[in-house]
Design an enzyme around this catalytic site. Structure first.
Site, PDB file in Angstrom:
ATOM      1  N   ASP A  10       0.866  -1.181   0.000  1.00  0.00           N
ATOM      2  CA  ASP A  10       0.000   0.000   0.000  1.00  0.00           C
ATOM      3  C   ASP A  10       0.906   1.235   0.000  1.00  0.00           C
ATOM      4  OD1 ASP A  10      -2.399   1.585   0.301  1.00  0.00           O
ATOM      5  OD2 ASP A  10      -1.812   1.893   2.384  1.00  0.00           O
ATOM      6  N   SER A  11       0.288   2.384  -0.255  1.00  0.00           N
ATOM      7  CA  SER A  11       1.033   3.639  -0.220  1.00  0.00           C
ATOM      8  C   SER A  11       1.509   3.961   1.199  1.00  0.00           C
ATOM      9  CB  SER A  11       0.146   4.765  -0.724  1.00  0.00           C
ATOM     10  OG  SER A  11      -1.029   4.836   0.063  1.00  0.00           O
ATOM     11  N   TYR A  42      -0.265   8.636  -2.107  1.00  0.00           N
ATOM     12  CA  TYR A  42      -0.225   8.474  -3.558  1.00  0.00           C
ATOM     13  C   TYR A  42      -1.430   9.192  -4.194  1.00  0.00           C
ATOM     14  CZ  TYR A  42       3.077   4.421  -3.333  1.00  0.00           C
ATOM     15  OH  TYR A  42       4.152   3.578  -3.150  1.00  0.00           O
ATOM     16  N   GLY A  43      -2.472   9.364  -3.399  1.00  0.00           N
ATOM     17  CA  GLY A  43      -3.781   9.744  -3.930  1.00  0.00           C
ATOM     18  C   GLY A  43      -3.895  11.118  -4.549  1.00  0.00           C
ATOM     19  N   CYS A  73      -3.957  -0.841  -2.044  1.00  0.00           N
ATOM     20  CA  CYS A  73      -4.161   0.598  -2.225  1.00  0.00           C
ATOM     21  C   CYS A  73      -5.220   0.867  -3.306  1.00  0.00           C
ATOM     22  CB  CYS A  73      -2.819   1.207  -2.639  1.00  0.00           C
ATOM     23  SG  CYS A  73      -2.880   2.986  -2.852  1.00  0.00           S
ATOM     24  N   THR A  75      -5.774   3.653  -4.763  1.00  0.00           N
ATOM     25  CA  THR A  75      -5.193   4.510  -5.799  1.00  0.00           C
ATOM     26  C   THR A  75      -4.389   3.678  -6.801  1.00  0.00           C
ATOM     27  OG1 THR A  75      -5.085   6.328  -4.220  1.00  0.00           O
ATOM     28  CG2 THR A  75      -3.696   6.501  -6.162  1.00  0.00           C
ATOM     29  N   GLU A 151      -5.898   9.391   9.863  1.00  0.00           N
ATOM     30  CA  GLU A 151      -4.527   9.274  10.394  1.00  0.00           C
ATOM     31  C   GLU A 151      -4.309  10.170  11.609  1.00  0.00           C
ATOM     32  OE1 GLU A 151      -1.344   8.833   7.714  1.00  0.00           O
ATOM     33  OE2 GLU A 151      -2.396   7.183   6.732  1.00  0.00           O
ATOM     34  N   CYS A 185     -11.113   3.324  -0.769  1.00  0.00           N
ATOM     35  CA  CYS A 185      -9.828   3.776  -0.227  1.00  0.00           C
ATOM     36  C   CYS A 185      -9.581   3.012   1.067  1.00  0.00           C
ATOM     37  CB  CYS A 185      -9.891   5.277   0.032  1.00  0.00           C
ATOM     38  SG  CYS A 185      -8.466   5.922   0.918  1.00  0.00           S
ATOM     39  N   THR A 186      -8.317   2.667   1.285  1.00  0.00           N
ATOM     40  CA  THR A 186      -7.916   1.876   2.449  1.00  0.00           C
ATOM     41  C   THR A 186      -8.442   2.405   3.784  1.00  0.00           C
ATOM     42  OG1 THR A 186      -5.895   3.190   2.309  1.00  0.00           O
ATOM     43  CG2 THR A 186      -5.778   0.925   1.504  1.00  0.00           C
ATOM     44  N   HIS A 187      -8.506   3.725   3.891  1.00  0.00           N
ATOM     45  CA  HIS A 187      -8.807   4.326   5.197  1.00  0.00           C
ATOM     46  C   HIS A 187     -10.309   4.385   5.526  1.00  0.00           C
ATOM     47  CE1 HIS A 187      -4.736   5.610   4.512  1.00  0.00           C
ATOM     48  NE2 HIS A 187      -4.668   6.240   5.677  1.00  0.00           N
TER      49      HIS A 187
HETATM   50  N1  DGL Z   1      -3.902   3.986   0.305  1.00  0.00           N
HETATM   51  C1  DGL Z   1      -4.507   5.066  -0.446  1.00  0.00           C
HETATM   52  C2  DGL Z   1      -5.745   4.531  -1.173  1.00  0.00           C
HETATM   53  O1  DGL Z   1      -6.326   3.552  -0.795  1.00  0.00           O
HETATM   54  C3  DGL Z   1      -4.900   6.224   0.456  1.00  0.00           C
HETATM   55  C4  DGL Z   1      -3.728   7.062   0.927  1.00  0.00           C
HETATM   56  C5  DGL Z   1      -2.969   7.716  -0.220  1.00  0.00           C
HETATM   57  O2  DGL Z   1      -3.477   8.686  -0.810  1.00  0.00           O
HETATM   58  O3  DGL Z   1      -1.912   7.227  -0.540  1.00  0.00           O
HETATM   59  O4  DGL Z   1      -6.122   5.111  -2.163  1.00  0.00           O
END
Ligand code: DGL
Length: 270
Positions: A10-11, A42-43, A73, A75, A151, A185-187
């Protein structure tokens, strides 16, 4: 039967929400995780950079003899989903299984997608959903502020700041009359209660990490790659920067303290 680890990347640490799902359904599998904490997020980056980062991440995992690669991820899965095409082992991204699950869940054929800016502007979920059923109406909304809110620990359903941001982001999706919402998105699963409160009880939330984990289980099974070990897996975690908030954010995403070795690596030189 194969006791090699499943590689997950993941990012950053958000991908641990997918690891959490993997540990739930495949407790005896070992996981080798890479979180690109030195280059997150990364997003909000451009396509070429996201693709280059994803290629490096996959290369790192492949050096560790993993038996499958999971791109946790959202993204990467949306912008660089062909990064796994030439791999000699199964590659799972969150995009395809999640789109399938959403198409299955929706009754009124109106599906919402939320993710980072790069995920939404890639249009990948829209294309994937329309491939499955051209009659689906897709409403997309980038929700970039959700990532730093999570976060920063603003995750309680009673948290007014997160609630306010959610109201603003999700209003157009509510107006669009969707009955299914992809948490792309992961979060986002971490604030699913807030999202559910805002969207109402009739909207089904589809958790991309859960779908990717389920898809991984199926692929391992089909390819005879599930472990035959009867004891819990052994895990290794790699990051490209060890930040002060690592343990808090990791525990939030994983739902418990990180179980296993933690190592910092230089992703640019692996
Ligand atoms: N892990 C990224 C996603 O799921 C979120 C955080 C990022 O922007 O890197 O898109």
């Amino acid at each position: 039967m194969d006791r090699r680890p499943i590689g997950v990347f993941d990012s950053g640490l958000g991908g641990l929400t997918t690891v959490r799902q993997l540990l739930r359904i495949l407790p005896n599998e070992s996981i080798l995780y890479f979180g690109d904490t030195g280059r997150v997020p990364y997003g909000n980056r451009g396509r070429d950079t996201i693709i280059r980062y994803a290629q490096q991440d996959v290369r790192f995992l492949m050096k560790h003899d993993v038996k499958a690669v999971v791109a946790a991820c959202g993204t990467v899965s949306s912008v660089a989903h062909d990064v796994g095409d030439a791999l000699p082992i199964p590659f799972i991204d969150v995009l395809r299984p999640t789109a399938k699950a959403a198409a299955r869940a929706s009754k009124n054929r109106r599906i919402g997608v939320i993710g980072t800016s790069a995920t939404v502007s890639s249009g990948s979920y829209r294309r994937e959903l329309l491939k499955l059923d051209p009659a689906i109406a897709v409403a997309e909304q980038a929700c970039p502020l959700f990532v730093p809110l999570v976060e920063s620990g603003f995750v309680s359903p009673e948290e007014p700041v997160t609630r306010l941001v959610a109201e603003r982001y999700l209003a157009p999706l509510r107006d669009a009359g969707i009955d299914t919402l992809i948490l792309g998105c992961t979060h986002f699963p971490i604030i699913s209660e807030t999202i559910r409160d805002v969207m109402g009880p009739d909207v089904t939330l589809v958790d991309a990490g859960r779908e990717a984990a389920e898809s991984c289980r199926k692929l391992l099974e089909e390819n005879g790659l599930l472990t035959d070990s009867a004891s819990p897996g052994e895990h290794r975690f790699f990051v490209s920067d060890l930040t002060e908030s690592f343990y808090d954010v990791a525990a939030l995403c994983l739902g418990r303290a990180v179980p296993g070795e933690l190592e910092r690596i230089d992703i640019e030189t692996v």
